[in-house]
Each structure stands twice: as C-alpha cells, then as structure tokens.
Design a protein around this motif. Structure first.
Motif, PDB file in Angstrom:
ATOM      1  N   ASP A 129       0.843  -1.189   0.000  1.00 40.18           N
ATOM      2  CA  ASP A 129       0.000   0.000   0.000  1.00 40.18           C
ATOM      3  C   ASP A 129       0.880   1.240   0.000  1.00 40.18           C
ATOM      4  O   ASP A 129       1.475   1.597   1.014  1.00 40.18           O
ATOM      5  N   ARG A 130       0.979   1.887  -1.142  1.00 39.97           N
ATOM      6  CA  ARG A 130       1.835   3.069  -1.251  1.00 39.97           C
ATOM      7  C   ARG A 130       1.110   4.152  -2.020  1.00 39.97           C
ATOM      8  O   ARG A 130       0.136   3.892  -2.721  1.00 39.97           O
ATOM      9  N   GLY A 131       1.610   5.377  -1.889  1.00 42.23           N
ATOM     10  CA  GLY A 131       0.997   6.474  -2.624  1.00 42.23           C
ATOM     11  C   GLY A 131       1.794   7.748  -2.497  1.00 42.23           C
ATOM     12  O   GLY A 131       2.941   7.752  -2.051  1.00 42.23           O
ATOM     13  N   GLY A 132       1.180   8.824  -2.870  1.00 41.78           N
ATOM     14  CA  GLY A 132       1.804  10.139  -2.806  1.00 41.78           C
ATOM     15  C   GLY A 132       0.718  11.195  -2.739  1.00 41.78           C
ATOM     16  O   GLY A 132      -0.472  10.882  -2.632  1.00 41.78           O
ATOM     17  N   VAL A 133       1.120  12.436  -2.800  1.00 43.15           N
ATOM     18  CA  VAL A 133       0.175  13.546  -2.706  1.00 43.15           C
ATOM     19  C   VAL A 133       0.522  14.574  -3.777  1.00 43.15           C
ATOM     20  O   VAL A 133       1.667  15.025  -3.867  1.00 43.15           O
ATOM     21  N   VAL A 134      -0.462  14.943  -4.577  1.00 42.54           N
ATOM     22  CA  VAL A 134      -0.313  16.046  -5.513  1.00 42.54           C
ATOM     23  C   VAL A 134      -0.696  17.323  -4.779  1.00 42.54           C
ATOM     24  O   VAL A 134      -1.723  17.371  -4.089  1.00 42.54           O
ATOM     25  N   VAL A 135       0.147  18.332  -4.884  1.00 44.33           N
ATOM     26  CA  VAL A 135      -0.092  19.622  -4.227  1.00 44.33           C
ATOM     27  C   VAL A 135      -0.465  20.638  -5.296  1.00 44.33           C
ATOM     28  O   VAL A 135       0.238  20.791  -6.299  1.00 44.33           O
ATOM     29  N   LYS A 136      -1.553  21.328  -5.065  1.00 41.81           N
ATOM     30  CA  LYS A 136      -2.042  22.316  -6.026  1.00 41.81           C
ATOM     31  C   LYS A 136      -2.221  23.654  -5.301  1.00 41.81           C
ATOM     32  O   LYS A 136      -3.068  23.783  -4.420  1.00 41.81           O
ATOM     33  N   ILE A 137      -1.380  24.627  -5.647  1.00 42.14           N
ATOM     34  CA  ILE A 137      -1.474  25.957  -5.046  1.00 42.14           C
ATOM     35  C   ILE A 137      -2.286  26.858  -5.973  1.00 42.14           C
ATOM     36  O   ILE A 137      -1.939  27.046  -7.140  1.00 42.14           O
ATOM     37  N   HIS A 138      -3.363  27.412  -5.439  1.00 44.69           N
ATOM     38  CA  HIS A 138      -4.221  28.332  -6.197  1.00 44.69           C
ATOM     39  C   HIS A 138      -3.891  29.763  -5.794  1.00 44.69           C
ATOM     40  O   HIS A 138      -3.850  30.086  -4.601  1.00 44.69           O
ATOM     41  N   SER A 139      -3.657  30.605  -6.785  1.00 44.72           N
ATOM     42  CA  SER A 139      -3.453  32.027  -6.504  1.00 44.72           C
ATOM     43  C   SER A 139      -4.743  32.783  -6.780  1.00 44.72           C
ATOM     44  O   SER A 139      -5.640  32.294  -7.480  1.00 44.72           O
ATOM     45  N   ASP A 140      -4.839  33.980  -6.236  1.00 44.76           N
ATOM     46  CA  ASP A 140      -6.045  34.769  -6.443  1.00 44.76           C
ATOM     47  C   ASP A 140      -6.134  35.340  -7.853  1.00 44.76           C
ATOM     48  O   ASP A 140      -7.150  35.911  -8.232  1.00 44.76           O
ATOM     49  N   ALA A 141      -5.058  35.165  -8.635  1.00 45.32           N
ATOM     50  CA  ALA A 141      -5.078  35.638 -10.025  1.00 45.32           C
ATOM     51  C   ALA A 141      -5.393  34.506 -10.998  1.00 45.32           C
ATOM     52  O   ALA A 141      -5.364  34.706 -12.205  1.00 45.32           O
ATOM     53  N   GLY A 142      -5.668  33.319 -10.471  1.00 45.94           N
ATOM     54  CA  GLY A 142      -6.015  32.199 -11.334  1.00 45.94           C
ATOM     55  C   GLY A 142      -4.831  31.384 -11.813  1.00 45.94           C
ATOM     56  O   GLY A 142      -5.002  30.426 -12.555  1.00 45.94           O
ATOM     57  N   ILE A 143      -3.616  31.760 -11.414  1.00 47.92           N
ATOM     58  CA  ILE A 143      -2.430  30.985 -11.771  1.00 47.92           C
ATOM     59  C   ILE A 143      -2.275  29.868 -10.753  1.00 47.92           C
ATOM     60  O   ILE A 143      -2.286  30.100  -9.547  1.00 47.92           O
ATOM     61  N   THR A 144      -2.137  28.642 -11.253  1.00 45.92           N
ATOM     62  CA  THR A 144      -2.076  27.467 -10.388  1.00 45.92           C
ATOM     63  C   THR A 144      -0.717  26.804 -10.502  1.00 45.92           C
ATOM     64  O   THR A 144      -0.185  26.633 -11.595  1.00 45.92           O
ATOM     65  N   GLY A 145      -0.168  26.430  -9.364  1.00 42.67           N
ATOM     66  CA  GLY A 145       1.094  25.705  -9.336  1.00 42.67           C
ATOM     67  C   GLY A 145       0.879  24.274  -8.887  1.00 42.67           C
ATOM     68  O   GLY A 145       0.107  24.012  -7.958  1.00 42.67           O
ATOM     69  N   TRP A 146       1.550  23.340  -9.563  1.00 39.51           N
ATOM     70  CA  TRP A 146       1.424  21.920  -9.262  1.00 39.51           C
ATOM     71  C   TRP A 146       2.728  21.386  -8.698  1.00 39.51           C
ATOM     72  O   TRP A 146       3.807  21.705  -9.192  1.00 39.51           O
ATOM     73  N   GLY A 147       2.614  20.560  -7.659  1.00 40.96           N
ATOM     74  CA  GLY A 147       3.770  19.895  -7.093  1.00 40.96           C
ATOM     75  C   GLY A 147       3.417  18.479  -6.697  1.00 40.96           C
ATOM     76  O   GLY A 147       2.253  18.082  -6.746  1.00 40.96           O
ATOM     77  N   GLU A 148       4.415  17.724  -6.288  1.00 32.04           N
ATOM     78  CA  GLU A 148       4.180  16.354  -5.833  1.00 32.04           C
ATOM     79  C   GLU A 148       4.965  16.113  -4.557  1.00 32.04           C
ATOM     80  O   GLU A 148       6.157  16.425  -4.477  1.00 32.04           O
ATOM     81  N   ALA A 149       4.292  15.570  -3.561  1.00 32.59           N
ATOM     82  CA  ALA A 149       4.911  15.270  -2.276  1.00 32.59           C
ATOM     83  C   ALA A 149       5.045  13.757  -2.118  1.00 32.59           C
ATOM     84  O   ALA A 149       4.107  13.010  -2.355  1.00 32.59           O
ATOM     85  N   PHE A 150       6.217  13.354  -1.709  1.00 33.23           N
ATOM     86  CA  PHE A 150       6.570  11.947  -1.540  1.00 33.23           C
ATOM     87  C   PHE A 150       5.741  11.337  -0.409  1.00 33.23           C
ATOM     88  O   PHE A 150       5.228  12.035   0.448  1.00 33.23           O
ATOM     89  N   GLY A 151       5.607  10.004  -0.387  1.00 34.71           N
ATOM     90  CA  GLY A 151       4.808   9.449   0.684  1.00 34.71           C
ATOM     91  C   GLY A 151       5.093   8.021   1.096  1.00 34.71           C
ATOM     92  O   GLY A 151       5.057   7.695   2.265  1.00 34.71           O
TER      93      GLY A 151
END
Length: 199
Positions: free
Chosen positions: A77-99
C-alpha cells in the motif's frame, strides 16, 4: 521604476528576465538569498498576487506485490500527494509530495499545518515563504512527512514562478548546455515490463 507598478498582470514578461544571470549558483545566492525571486516583480506590481488556497490530492498506487529495496520494506500500500497551489489571479502551481506508506501523514501535514500558513502569502517570495515554513516545522521535526510536504509546496511555487515568467524552470535557474537529458525510473520498481505497460 514607477511604471512597473502599473504593469498589468497579463504583461509580466518584463525586461528583468533579459538581465537574469546565466549562472545557477549566482542566481540562487543573489536572488533567493535575499528572499526575492528576481524574475518576478514585487507583489504590488503583480496585482497583489496572493495564495488563495492549497489543495491536496492523494494518489494511491495500484495494489500488488510487496515493494522493497535493499534496506526497507514498503508493503503493498503506497501512494503520494499532488499539491495544487491556487493564486487569487487564477495561476495554479502543481507539485508532488513523496509518501510511500505514510502518504496520509504527508497530506495531513499539508492540510493542517503548512498549507494554511501559505494562504495570503506572495508565491513569488519562495525563499522567504519556505524559510517561514521551515521555522513552523521546528516543533514537529524537519524530516519525514513534514519535509515531504514542504518539497511538494516548493515544486508548486516554482511552477507558478515559471508560469508568471513564461519560461521553463531550467531557464529560470540559468539554462542548460544540453538539449536533452537521460531519464530513469526511481523507486517505482515494478519489476516486469508487463507491469510497467499496465500501470
């Protein structure tokens, strides 16, 4: 200088980029060491760009055989986490966190501790923000899920920086003399070509 304050958000590919250093070490020490990302104008010039929300999306690897390396047994049983940062201008940043097996703990660190501390902050101030987050981790330790969570945020912040500058990240870090790089699979040891093709 004052004209930069009136620069519309959609026209942020400003001349600072042309004057960026081409040496990665120089860029990181002079720009980030001062707590300011040189390729981004100040927040006020970017229409007060702020982080509105940090979203986490859990990933669960398909169940299967027990995974291990020379030192650890990770279980099935393994996985990870996708991180999504939303800005107030509509620009979105994507990241991935180990798990690995503890990806729910990584997600909890993002949802309950680090994510809320990012809300309202300027995503262009990467060094200042991550320094503050590191200080917030003092009581919980700077390893394991806490650092996995921080790495996912860092990747997402740099994704926003690249989108605002209109450049790929390798260009923001000084460029590269190579047109391509070899790739390899790390940690995802499926073991058979059939499993790789399936997943």
């Amino acid at each position: 200088p004052h004209s930069a304050l009136r620069t519309p958000h959609s026209a942020l590919r400003i001349g600072i980029i042309a004057a960026m250093p081409t040496n990665r070490r120089t860029f990181l020490t002079t720009s980030l060491g001062a707590g300011t990302l040189a390729v981004l104008p100040p927040a006020r010039a970017r229409g007060q760009l702020r982080i509105r929300d940090v979203e986490t999306i859990p990933l669960r690897f398909p169940p299967g055989r027990v995974y291990s390396d020379a030192i650890h047994t990770f279980g099935a049983d393994r996985g990870g986490v996708v991180v999504k940062i939303h800005s107030d201008a509509g620009i979105t940043g994507w990241g991935e966190a180990f798990g690995h097996r503890i990806f729910p703990a990584t997600r909890a660190a993002l949802d309950t501790l680090l994510g809320p501390l990012c809300v309202g902050r300027d995503p262009g101030q990467i060094a200042a923000l991550t320094d503050d987050l590191q200080r917030a981790l003092h009581g919980v330790g700077r390893n394991g899920p806490a650092i996995y969570a921080l790495s996912g945020l860092d990747i997402a912040l740099w994704d926003i920086a690249g989108k605002i500058a209109g450049l790929p990240l390798y260009r923001l870090l000084g460029g590269s003399p190579r047109a391509d790089l070899p790739a390899y699979a790390s940690l995802l040891r499926y073991g058979t070509a059939e499993a790789v093709a399936h997943y």
